[in-house]
Design a protein around this motif. Structure first.
Motif, PDB file in Angstrom:
ATOM      1  N   LEU A 239       0.822  -1.224  -0.077  1.00  0.00           N
ATOM      2  CA  LEU A 239      -0.132  -0.097  -0.042  1.00  0.00           C
ATOM      3  C   LEU A 239       0.721   1.247  -0.031  1.00  0.00           C
ATOM      4  CD1 LEU A 239      -2.891   1.389  -0.110  1.00  0.00           C
ATOM      5  CD2 LEU A 239      -2.945   1.004   2.527  1.00  0.00           C
ATOM      6  N   GLU A 240       1.910   1.323   0.673  1.00  0.00           N
ATOM      7  CA  GLU A 240       2.680   2.610   1.102  1.00  0.00           C
ATOM      8  C   GLU A 240       3.392   2.714  -0.285  1.00  0.00           C
ATOM      9  OE1 GLU A 240       2.336   0.150   3.222  1.00  0.00           O
ATOM     10  OE2 GLU A 240       1.811   1.130   5.140  1.00  0.00           O
ATOM     11  N   HIS A 241       4.018   1.678  -0.990  1.00  0.00           N
ATOM     12  CA  HIS A 241       4.777   1.789  -2.148  1.00  0.00           C
ATOM     13  C   HIS A 241       4.021   2.088  -3.470  1.00  0.00           C
ATOM     14  CE1 HIS A 241       8.940   0.424  -0.631  1.00  0.00           C
ATOM     15  NE2 HIS A 241       8.170   0.967   0.284  1.00  0.00           N
ATOM     16  N   LEU A 242       2.792   2.008  -3.310  1.00  0.00           N
ATOM     17  CA  LEU A 242       2.062   2.246  -4.612  1.00  0.00           C
ATOM     18  C   LEU A 242       1.540   3.761  -4.667  1.00  0.00           C
ATOM     19  CD1 LEU A 242      -0.524  -0.772  -4.767  1.00  0.00           C
ATOM     20  CD2 LEU A 242       1.404  -0.018  -6.451  1.00  0.00           C
ATOM     21  N   CYS A 243       1.477   4.264  -3.427  1.00  0.00           N
ATOM     22  CA  CYS A 243       0.996   5.888  -3.168  1.00  0.00           C
ATOM     23  C   CYS A 243       2.269   6.729  -3.172  1.00  0.00           C
ATOM     24  CB  CYS A 243       0.625   5.822  -1.735  1.00  0.00           C
ATOM     25  SG  CYS A 243      -0.862   5.144  -1.874  1.00  0.00           S
ATOM     26  N   TRP A 244       2.840   6.849  -4.642  1.00  0.00           N
ATOM     27  CA  TRP A 244       4.053   7.713  -4.706  1.00  0.00           C
ATOM     28  C   TRP A 244       3.847   8.726  -5.756  1.00  0.00           C
ATOM     29  CZ3 TRP A 244       6.081   7.566  -9.494  1.00  0.00           C
ATOM     30  CH2 TRP A 244       5.742   6.604 -10.248  1.00  0.00           C
ATOM     31  N   CYS A 245       4.827   9.760  -6.110  1.00  0.00           N
ATOM     32  CA  CYS A 245       4.308  10.607  -7.113  1.00  0.00           C
ATOM     33  C   CYS A 245       5.749  11.138  -7.421  1.00  0.00           C
ATOM     34  CB  CYS A 245       3.260  11.659  -6.753  1.00  0.00           C
ATOM     35  SG  CYS A 245       3.575  12.561  -5.567  1.00  0.00           S
ATOM     36  N   VAL A 246       5.994  11.928  -8.435  1.00  0.00           N
ATOM     37  CA  VAL A 246       7.116  12.668  -8.722  1.00  0.00           C
ATOM     38  C   VAL A 246       6.708  14.323  -8.518  1.00  0.00           C
ATOM     39  CG1 VAL A 246       8.386  13.596 -10.641  1.00  0.00           C
ATOM     40  CG2 VAL A 246       7.739  11.322 -10.803  1.00  0.00           C
ATOM     41  N   PRO A 247       7.497  14.714  -7.375  1.00  0.00           N
ATOM     42  CA  PRO A 247       7.083  16.173  -6.947  1.00  0.00           C
ATOM     43  C   PRO A 247       7.315  17.078  -8.286  1.00  0.00           C
ATOM     44  CG  PRO A 247       9.374  15.158  -6.182  1.00  0.00           C
ATOM     45  CD  PRO A 247       8.705  14.386  -6.862  1.00  0.00           C
ATOM     46  N   ASN A 248       6.553  18.125  -7.878  1.00  0.00           N
ATOM     47  CA  ASN A 248       6.706  19.100  -9.110  1.00  0.00           C
ATOM     48  C   ASN A 248       8.103  19.799  -9.414  1.00  0.00           C
ATOM     49  OD1 ASN A 248       3.740  18.997  -9.627  1.00  0.00           O
ATOM     50  ND2 ASN A 248       3.189  20.568  -8.071  1.00  0.00           N
ATOM     51  N   ASP A 249       8.726  19.711  -8.327  1.00  0.00           N
ATOM     52  CA  ASP A 249      10.237  20.581  -8.572  1.00  0.00           C
ATOM     53  C   ASP A 249      11.169  19.628  -9.006  1.00  0.00           C
ATOM     54  OD1 ASP A 249      10.384  18.873  -6.326  1.00  0.00           O
ATOM     55  OD2 ASP A 249      11.474  20.386  -5.006  1.00  0.00           O
ATOM     56  N   ALA A 250      10.823  18.318  -9.376  1.00  0.00           N
ATOM     57  CA  ALA A 250      11.827  17.325  -9.933  1.00  0.00           C
ATOM     58  C   ALA A 250      11.784  17.328 -11.082  1.00  0.00           C
ATOM     59  CB  ALA A 250      11.432  15.907  -9.239  1.00  0.00           C
ATOM     60  N   THR A 251      12.495  18.229 -11.953  1.00  0.00           N
ATOM     61  CA  THR A 251      12.394  18.432 -13.421  1.00  0.00           C
ATOM     62  C   THR A 251      13.607  17.241 -13.958  1.00  0.00           C
ATOM     63  OG1 THR A 251      14.349  20.048 -13.016  1.00  0.00           O
ATOM     64  CG2 THR A 251      12.272  20.901 -13.067  1.00  0.00           C
ATOM     65  N   GLU A 252      14.116  16.853 -13.373  1.00  0.00           N
ATOM     66  CA  GLU A 252      15.206  15.638 -13.928  1.00  0.00           C
ATOM     67  C   GLU A 252      14.649  14.207 -13.893  1.00  0.00           C
ATOM     68  OE1 GLU A 252      19.078  16.093 -12.664  1.00  0.00           O
ATOM     69  OE2 GLU A 252      18.927  18.215 -12.638  1.00  0.00           O
ATOM     70  N   SER A 253      13.430  13.968 -13.190  1.00  0.00           N
ATOM     71  CA  SER A 253      12.795  12.749 -13.144  1.00  0.00           C
ATOM     72  C   SER A 253      12.294  12.289 -14.503  1.00  0.00           C
ATOM     73  CB  SER A 253      11.615  12.841 -11.883  1.00  0.00           C
ATOM     74  OG  SER A 253      12.366  12.892 -10.687  1.00  0.00           O
ATOM     75  N   HIS A 254      12.431  11.288 -14.686  1.00  0.00           N
ATOM     76  CA  HIS A 254      11.907  10.687 -16.104  1.00  0.00           C
ATOM     77  C   HIS A 254      11.810   9.281 -16.009  1.00  0.00           C
ATOM     78  CE1 HIS A 254      16.116  10.608 -16.885  1.00  0.00           C
ATOM     79  NE2 HIS A 254      15.918   9.554 -17.635  1.00  0.00           N
ATOM     80  N   ARG A 255      11.048   8.597 -16.944  1.00  0.00           N
ATOM     81  CA  ARG A 255      11.210   7.265 -17.382  1.00  0.00           C
ATOM     82  C   ARG A 255      12.184   6.885 -18.325  1.00  0.00           C
ATOM     83  NH1 ARG A 255       6.554   5.211 -14.908  1.00  0.00           N
ATOM     84  NH2 ARG A 255       4.935   6.295 -14.914  1.00  0.00           N
ATOM     85  N   PRO A 256      12.878   5.844 -18.175  1.00  0.00           N
ATOM     86  CA  PRO A 256      14.008   5.634 -19.037  1.00  0.00           C
ATOM     87  C   PRO A 256      13.495   4.970 -20.087  1.00  0.00           C
ATOM     88  CG  PRO A 256      13.923   3.962 -17.169  1.00  0.00           C
ATOM     89  CD  PRO A 256      13.035   5.061 -16.704  1.00  0.00           C
ATOM     90  N   SER A 257      13.934   4.929 -21.341  1.00  0.00           N
ATOM     91  CA  SER A 257      13.538   4.253 -22.618  1.00  0.00           C
ATOM     92  C   SER A 257      13.562   2.825 -22.487  1.00  0.00           C
ATOM     93  CB  SER A 257      14.424   4.977 -23.627  1.00  0.00           C
ATOM     94  OG  SER A 257      15.647   4.557 -23.455  1.00  0.00           O
ATOM     95  N   ASP A 258      14.486   2.356 -21.780  1.00  0.00           N
ATOM     96  CA  ASP A 258      14.282   0.728 -21.637  1.00  0.00           C
ATOM     97  C   ASP A 258      13.616   0.328 -20.431  1.00  0.00           C
ATOM     98  OD1 ASP A 258      16.204   0.504 -23.844  1.00  0.00           O
ATOM     99  OD2 ASP A 258      17.983   0.717 -22.361  1.00  0.00           O
ATOM    100  N   TYR A 259      12.555  -0.566 -20.703  1.00  0.00           N
ATOM    101  CA  TYR A 259      11.888  -1.315 -19.533  1.00  0.00           C
ATOM    102  C   TYR A 259      12.502  -1.574 -18.431  1.00  0.00           C
ATOM    103  CZ  TYR A 259       8.190  -3.748 -17.137  1.00  0.00           C
ATOM    104  OH  TYR A 259       7.693  -4.353 -16.185  1.00  0.00           O
ATOM    105  N   ARG A 260      12.326  -1.217 -17.241  1.00  0.00           N
ATOM    106  CA  ARG A 260      12.695  -1.727 -15.681  1.00  0.00           C
ATOM    107  C   ARG A 260      11.596  -2.122 -15.016  1.00  0.00           C
ATOM    108  NH1 ARG A 260      16.290   2.575 -14.241  1.00  0.00           N
ATOM    109  NH2 ARG A 260      14.348   4.013 -13.336  1.00  0.00           N
ATOM    110  N   ALA A 261      10.634  -1.655 -14.880  1.00  0.00           N
ATOM    111  CA  ALA A 261       9.555  -1.823 -14.041  1.00  0.00           C
ATOM    112  C   ALA A 261       8.227  -1.540 -14.337  1.00  0.00           C
ATOM    113  CB  ALA A 261       9.830  -1.104 -12.483  1.00  0.00           C
ATOM    114  N   PRO A 262       7.189  -2.013 -13.882  1.00  0.00           N
ATOM    115  CA  PRO A 262       5.841  -1.731 -14.145  1.00  0.00           C
ATOM    116  C   PRO A 262       5.328   0.056 -14.142  1.00  0.00           C
ATOM    117  CG  PRO A 262       5.793  -3.513 -12.954  1.00  0.00           C
ATOM    118  CD  PRO A 262       7.086  -2.902 -12.911  1.00  0.00           C
TER     119      PRO A 262
END
Length: 65
Positions: A11-34
């Motif tokens: 439950l705790e690990h499904l309740c996450w988000c990328v914060p608005n100030d995290a401009t460098e966060s992104h999904r990598p082009s290669d699959y790593r996780a759902p």
């Protein structure tokens, strides 16, 4: 252990988000996780506080394929 998350913390690990100030966060082009997993993000993620929500949320069933 389910898709990289310990069942006791599911439950705790499904309740996450990328914060608005995290401009460098992104999904990598290669699959790593759902996409629903915080592990699918390169960069900063935050976990929302569940202190006020845990009595409203119940995990009914978890299955693996």
């Amino acid at each position: 252990y389910l898709a990289g998350i310990w069942l006791s913390y599911l439950l705790e690990h499904l309740c996450w988000c990328v914060p608005n100030d995290a401009t460098e966060s992104h999904r990598p082009s290669d699959y790593r996780a759902p996409s629903w997993s915080w592990a699918s993000i390169d960069g900063k993620v935050v976990f929302d506080s569940l202190l006020n929500l845990t009595h409203y949320i119940k995990i009914l069933e978890v299955t693996t394929c």
